[in-house]
Design a protein around this motif. Structure first.
Motif, short mmCIF file in Angstrom:
data_model
loop_
_atom_site.label_atom_id
_atom_site.label_comp_id
_atom_site.label_asym_id
_atom_site.label_seq_id
_atom_site.Cartn_x
_atom_site.Cartn_y
_atom_site.Cartn_z
N GLU A 88 0.84 -1.21 0.00
CA GLU A 88 0.00 0.00 0.00
C GLU A 88 0.87 1.25 0.00
OE1 GLU A 88 -4.04 -1.40 2.37
OE2 GLU A 88 -2.27 -0.83 3.53
N GLN A 89 1.97 1.21 0.77
CA GLN A 89 2.89 2.35 0.78
C GLN A 89 3.47 2.59 -0.61
OE1 GLN A 89 5.89 1.62 3.76
NE2 GLN A 89 4.44 1.80 5.46
N GLN A 90 3.89 1.51 -1.26
CA GLN A 90 4.47 1.63 -2.60
C GLN A 90 3.44 2.14 -3.60
OE1 GLN A 90 7.71 1.34 -3.52
NE2 GLN A 90 6.97 2.19 -5.43
N ALA A 91 2.23 1.60 -3.53
CA ALA A 91 1.16 2.03 -4.45
C ALA A 91 0.82 3.50 -4.23
CB ALA A 91 -0.08 1.15 -4.26
N THR A 92 0.76 3.92 -2.97
CA THR A 92 0.45 5.32 -2.66
C THR A 92 1.55 6.23 -3.17
OG1 THR A 92 -0.83 4.66 -0.72
CG2 THR A 92 -0.05 6.94 -0.79
N THR A 93 2.79 5.87 -2.92
CA THR A 93 3.92 6.67 -3.40
C THR A 93 3.89 6.78 -4.91
OG1 THR A 93 5.25 6.02 -1.50
CG2 THR A 93 6.45 6.82 -3.43
N ALA A 101 1.33 6.40 -6.95
CA ALA A 101 0.15 7.16 -7.39
C ALA A 101 0.34 8.66 -7.16
CB ALA A 101 -1.10 6.67 -6.66
N LEU A 102 0.85 9.05 -6.00
CA LEU A 102 1.03 10.47 -5.72
C LEU A 102 2.06 11.09 -6.65
CD1 LEU A 102 0.90 10.54 -1.81
CD2 LEU A 102 -0.84 11.37 -3.40
N LEU A 103 3.16 10.39 -6.90
CA LEU A 103 4.16 10.92 -7.81
C LEU A 103 3.63 10.99 -9.25
CD1 LEU A 103 7.37 9.21 -6.38
CD2 LEU A 103 6.67 11.61 -6.16
N ALA A 104 2.84 10.01 -9.64
CA ALA A 104 2.25 10.03 -10.99
C ALA A 104 1.27 11.20 -11.13
CB ALA A 104 1.55 8.70 -11.28
N VAL A 152 1.59 14.37 -13.79
CA VAL A 152 0.54 14.71 -14.75
C VAL A 152 0.05 16.15 -14.53
CG1 VAL A 152 -1.83 14.16 -15.46
CG2 VAL A 152 -0.17 12.33 -15.14
N ILE A 153 -0.12 16.53 -13.28
CA ILE A 153 -0.55 17.90 -12.97
C ILE A 153 0.51 18.89 -13.45
CG2 ILE A 153 -0.95 19.53 -11.08
CD1 ILE A 153 -2.28 17.10 -9.58
N HIS A 154 1.77 18.60 -13.18
CA HIS A 154 2.85 19.48 -13.63
C HIS A 154 2.84 19.62 -15.15
CE1 HIS A 154 6.74 21.42 -13.87
NE2 HIS A 154 7.06 20.54 -14.78
#
Length: 160
Positions: free
Chosen positions: A135-140, A142-145, A149-151
């Motif tokens: 879950e930690q890896q998936a969250t990291t 997802a947040l970086l992705a 995309v926002i950037h």
């Protein structure tokens, strides 16, 4: 004629997949939790966002700052006045246009921002400590992705 298949196809979302509303609610909860953890300086969300923008992008005119933060110029003027009184921002003459005024974050403002960022990072770390390794890896991831995309989208909008 093809026989009906059982269950979703390989490209279909799982039957109990979260909806976009579920994801928005989860994101709102996380943002609220992390924002509320930052108490240093007693700043409003608008004040914190404005100082962070000035820290990242450097001094700006009030009109540019108001547009970037999505508020009216009179509201930004009031906010900057409050930030000045607190010693977190200052107005300076625009060297390129003697009539213009630039707003800049002060060293005290930078210190407050750093403490608030550390508080938010600590809150996020606490949340992640309650997650499993995957879950930690998936969250990291997802947040970086999302940040990427926002950037990319905001950079594209700036070019148009």
């Amino acid at each position: 004629m093809d026989a009906p298949t059982e269950g979703p196809g390989p490209n279909s979302p799982p039957r109990n997949a979260p909806t976009p509303d579920d994801l928005i609610i989860a994101m709102e909860q996380m943002i609220r939790y992390v924002r509320q953890s930052a108490r240093t300086g007693g700043l409003s969300t608008a004040a914190s966002s404005t100082l962070a923008r000035l820290s990242r992008e450097g001094p700006q005119r009030l009109t540019e700052l108001a547009r970037a933060e999505g508020v009216s110029q009179p509201n930004m003027t009031q906010l900057v006045t409050r930030l000045e009184r607190a010693g977190l921002a200052r107005r300076t003459a625009d060297a390129s246009d003697g009539r213009g005024v630039l707003v800049a974050v002060t060293s005290t403002g930078l210190e407050v921002l750093a403490r608030r960022r550390a508080e938010r990072a600590g809150a996020l770390q606490q949340l992640m400590e309650d997650m499993t390794g995957p879950e930690q890896q998936a969250t990291t991831t997802a947040l970086l992705a999302l940040a990427r995309v926002i950037h990319n989208q905001t950079s594209e909008e700036d070019r148009t």
